[in-house]
Design a protein around this motif. Structure first.
Motif, PDB file in Angstrom:
ATOM      1  N   LEU A 121       0.800  -1.218   0.000  1.00  0.00           N
ATOM      2  CA  LEU A 121       0.000   0.000   0.000  1.00  0.00           C
ATOM      3  C   LEU A 121       0.840   1.278   0.000  1.00  0.00           C
ATOM      4  CD1 LEU A 121      -2.880  -0.888   2.493  1.00  0.00           C
ATOM      5  CD2 LEU A 121      -2.821  -1.123   0.015  1.00  0.00           C
ATOM      6  N   PHE A 122       2.098   1.191   0.457  1.00  0.00           N
ATOM      7  CA  PHE A 122       2.943   2.383   0.565  1.00  0.00           C
ATOM      8  C   PHE A 122       4.262   2.133  -0.169  1.00  0.00           C
ATOM      9  CE2 PHE A 122       0.107   2.235   4.182  1.00  0.00           C
ATOM     10  CZ  PHE A 122      -0.466   3.496   4.152  1.00  0.00           C
ATOM     11  N   PRO A 123       4.292   2.358  -1.491  1.00  0.00           N
ATOM     12  CA  PRO A 123       5.461   1.986  -2.285  1.00  0.00           C
ATOM     13  C   PRO A 123       6.656   2.920  -2.119  1.00  0.00           C
ATOM     14  CG  PRO A 123       3.760   2.950  -3.684  1.00  0.00           C
ATOM     15  CD  PRO A 123       3.150   2.781  -2.329  1.00  0.00           C
ATOM     16  N   ARG A 124       6.435   4.228  -1.990  1.00  0.00           N
ATOM     17  CA  ARG A 124       7.540   5.172  -1.868  1.00  0.00           C
ATOM     18  C   ARG A 124       8.120   5.131  -0.461  1.00  0.00           C
ATOM     19  NH1 ARG A 124       8.754   6.752  -7.080  1.00  0.00           N
ATOM     20  NH2 ARG A 124       6.916   7.555  -8.155  1.00  0.00           N
ATOM     21  N   GLU A 125       9.466   5.219  -0.351  1.00  0.00           N
ATOM     22  CA  GLU A 125      10.067   5.063   0.971  1.00  0.00           C
ATOM     23  C   GLU A 125       9.714   6.196   1.920  1.00  0.00           C
ATOM     24  OE1 GLU A 125      14.520   4.452   2.603  1.00  0.00           O
ATOM     25  OE2 GLU A 125      13.432   2.740   1.824  1.00  0.00           O
ATOM     26  N   ARG A 126       9.636   7.443   1.436  1.00  0.00           N
ATOM     27  CA  ARG A 126       9.273   8.539   2.329  1.00  0.00           C
ATOM     28  C   ARG A 126       7.856   8.347   2.863  1.00  0.00           C
ATOM     29  NH1 ARG A 126      12.244  13.247   2.410  1.00  0.00           N
ATOM     30  NH2 ARG A 126      10.362  14.442   2.852  1.00  0.00           N
ATOM     31  N   ALA A 329      11.323  -4.408   3.957  1.00  0.00           N
ATOM     32  CA  ALA A 329      10.475  -4.060   2.824  1.00  0.00           C
ATOM     33  C   ALA A 329      11.294  -3.859   1.552  1.00  0.00           C
ATOM     34  CB  ALA A 329       9.672  -2.794   3.142  1.00  0.00           C
ATOM     35  N   ARG A 330      12.527  -3.371   1.702  1.00  0.00           N
ATOM     36  CA  ARG A 330      13.383  -3.206   0.519  1.00  0.00           C
ATOM     37  C   ARG A 330      13.713  -4.554  -0.127  1.00  0.00           C
ATOM     38  NH1 ARG A 330      17.894   1.495   0.702  1.00  0.00           N
ATOM     39  NH2 ARG A 330      16.624   3.236   1.449  1.00  0.00           N
ATOM     40  N   VAL A 331      13.888  -5.571   0.700  1.00  0.00           N
ATOM     41  CA  VAL A 331      14.148  -6.902   0.160  1.00  0.00           C
ATOM     42  C   VAL A 331      12.931  -7.397  -0.611  1.00  0.00           C
ATOM     43  CG1 VAL A 331      14.786  -9.281   0.727  1.00  0.00           C
ATOM     44  CG2 VAL A 331      15.743  -7.389   2.051  1.00  0.00           C
ATOM     45  N   ALA A 415      18.519  -1.001  -2.744  1.00  0.00           N
ATOM     46  CA  ALA A 415      17.799   0.257  -2.912  1.00  0.00           C
ATOM     47  C   ALA A 415      16.302  -0.014  -2.954  1.00  0.00           C
ATOM     48  CB  ALA A 415      18.238   0.936  -4.211  1.00  0.00           C
ATOM     49  N   ASN A 416      15.516   1.018  -2.690  1.00  0.00           N
ATOM     50  CA  ASN A 416      14.062   0.895  -2.806  1.00  0.00           C
ATOM     51  C   ASN A 416      13.693   0.935  -4.287  1.00  0.00           C
ATOM     52  OD1 ASN A 416      11.289   1.236  -2.896  1.00  0.00           O
ATOM     53  ND2 ASN A 416      11.217   2.502  -1.065  1.00  0.00           N
TER      54      ASN A 416
END
Length: 429
Positions: A121-126, A329-331, A415-416
């Protein structure tokens, strides 16, 4: 997060006090049950995650599992703290093992599905960092309720220092509250429909992909060090207060309450660090500070010095709350980008294997208290009970956190991938 954390925190935080110190179960028997608990937990996690990833219903992939898991967890927790008076010996062990494992299965079912929603639901890291900070804040609120308030409710409001009635009433209250919160939130969520359109990966192929991913092992081991360290603190703090500080268990309210509330403030600061310096930097720094925080806690000798020392632990703990899930989550993002399949549930369940190692470590650590310090149960605490629980809550966690901090320095965090993808959009609300 508030609903899922209340029951499992009471279970982890009060089981030793309830079964070992009050009901007199031998700490070595308790340790064996917890090791079996952790092994079963590690085995059923991937299966539940795989089933979640393959679920396709009109209500979504994750929501049906949350709706089933919530009442099962509530009922299991209430039974765990409602032991018939006629039970002792083998009967007590069977009752304990049965409902502990039932709670474990329900908790695994809930968290394999709930955890998968963060990267979906929250793809962008910020954006993800803000969402994670909010949910971890609600977890800390749940800790205030089910960890800090529990010693006071069970020993002063609904029961006494040496009775079990207060635990039963408290478990009923927590179970009803947690179930209501989880059901309400699960019914209101909207899953990303694109995730359900992805292909369904075969079980063995998914297992091979996970086990052959070096980041899974590297980051998983470091996460296990962190989770095991905090697991020892969570399960032993009430007996640390009783034996190491020489205070009534109810005084754990002040120690845990102040530290948890302060951690909320630390979490807000760490969330800013994540946005400015990134999750990997935050993760490594927080691990190092967490390890150092246990040093003053070991030397604390009264409630005031324990609270001040606990604040040092809270600094590193807040940083790990802000960053550890983002690293995992990055993995998951990398796996989705490389293989084109959404299998967050399976991946998170596999990572849960490392979290469940905390149960094995807790069981071994408990058994060591008897051999090293002569503490076997509340009926047979020995002459060094204070030293035993000081080692359990301070020395063992410090060693684990230090190991994790050292290993993290040699890991390359991916990296994300979704930050780089033009398809990453905000979730529907």
């Amino acid at each position: 997060m508030f609903g899922t954390s209340i029951p499992i925190t009471m279970i982890k935080g009060s089981l030793i006090l309830f079964y070992v110190d009050l009901l007199g179960m031998d700490v070595r028997v308790y340790g064996v049950v917890m090791i079996a608990y952790a092994i079963i937990d590690a085995l059923d996690n991937p299966v539940l995650g795989f089933l979640s990833d393959r679920t396709r219903t009109r209500w979504g992939r994750r929501r049906p599992w949350l709706l089933v898991g919530a009442p099962v967890l509530a009922v299991g927790m209430i039974a765990l703290f409602t032991v018939p008076e006629s039970l002792d010996g083998t009967g007590l062990v069977v009752w304990f093992a049965t409902f502990a494992i039932l709670c474990e299965a329900a908790d695994s079912m809930i968290n394999a599905n709930y955890g998968a929603l963060l990267p979906e639901l929250f793809p962008r890291e910020r954006q993800r960092a803000v969402a994670n900070a909010l949910r971890q804040g609600f977890q800390l609120l749940a800790l205030v309720v089910s960890l800090a308030l529990t010693p006071w409710l069970t020993t002063s409001v609904f029961g006494t220092e040496h009775s079990t009635e207060g635990f039963t009433i408290t478990a009923i209250l927590y179970g009803v509250l947690a179930c209501a919160v989880i059901l309400y939130m699960a019914l209101g969520i909207r899953e990303d429909p694109r995730a359900a359109q992805a292909s369904r990966s075969p079980f063995l192929a998914t297992v091979r992909a996970i086990l052959s991913n070096p980041r899974f092992w590297q980051i998983g081991v470091v996460s296990a060090c962190y989770l095991s360290a905090m697991g020892l603190v969570l399960t032993g703090v009430q007996l640390y207060v009783r034996y190491s500080l020489g205070l009534p268990v109810a005084y754990a309210l002040y120690l845990q309450g102040v530290v948890i509330l302060a951690t909320v403030g630390f979490l807000a600061v760490w969330a800013r660090v994540v946005r400015r310096r990134g999750a990997p930097f935050t993760w490594r720094l927080a691990l190092a500070l967490l390890a150092l925080g246990f040093v003053p806690l070991y030397f604390a000798h009264n409630l005031l010095t324990a609270i001040l020392a606990g604040l040092c632990v809270g600094v590193g703990y807040g940083g790990m709350l802000a960053s550890n899930d983002l690293i995992i989550a990055r993995v998951l993002d990398e796996d989705t980008a490389v293989h084109g399949a959404h299998r967050e549930g399976m991946f998170l369940a596999a990572f849960g294997f490392f979290g469940r190692l905390a149960g094995v470590i807790s069981g071994v650590a408990l058994a060591s208290l008897g051999y090293l310090f002569g503490y076997y149960s509340g009926d047979d605490p020995g002459a060094q009970a204070g030293a035993a629980w000081r080692a359990y809550v301070c020395l063992y966690p410090m060693a684990l956190a230090a190991l994790g901090a050292g290993l993290s320095m040699f890991i390359t965090v991916p990296a994300n991938r979704r930050d780089l993808s033009p398809e990453a959009v905000a979730p529907s609300s």
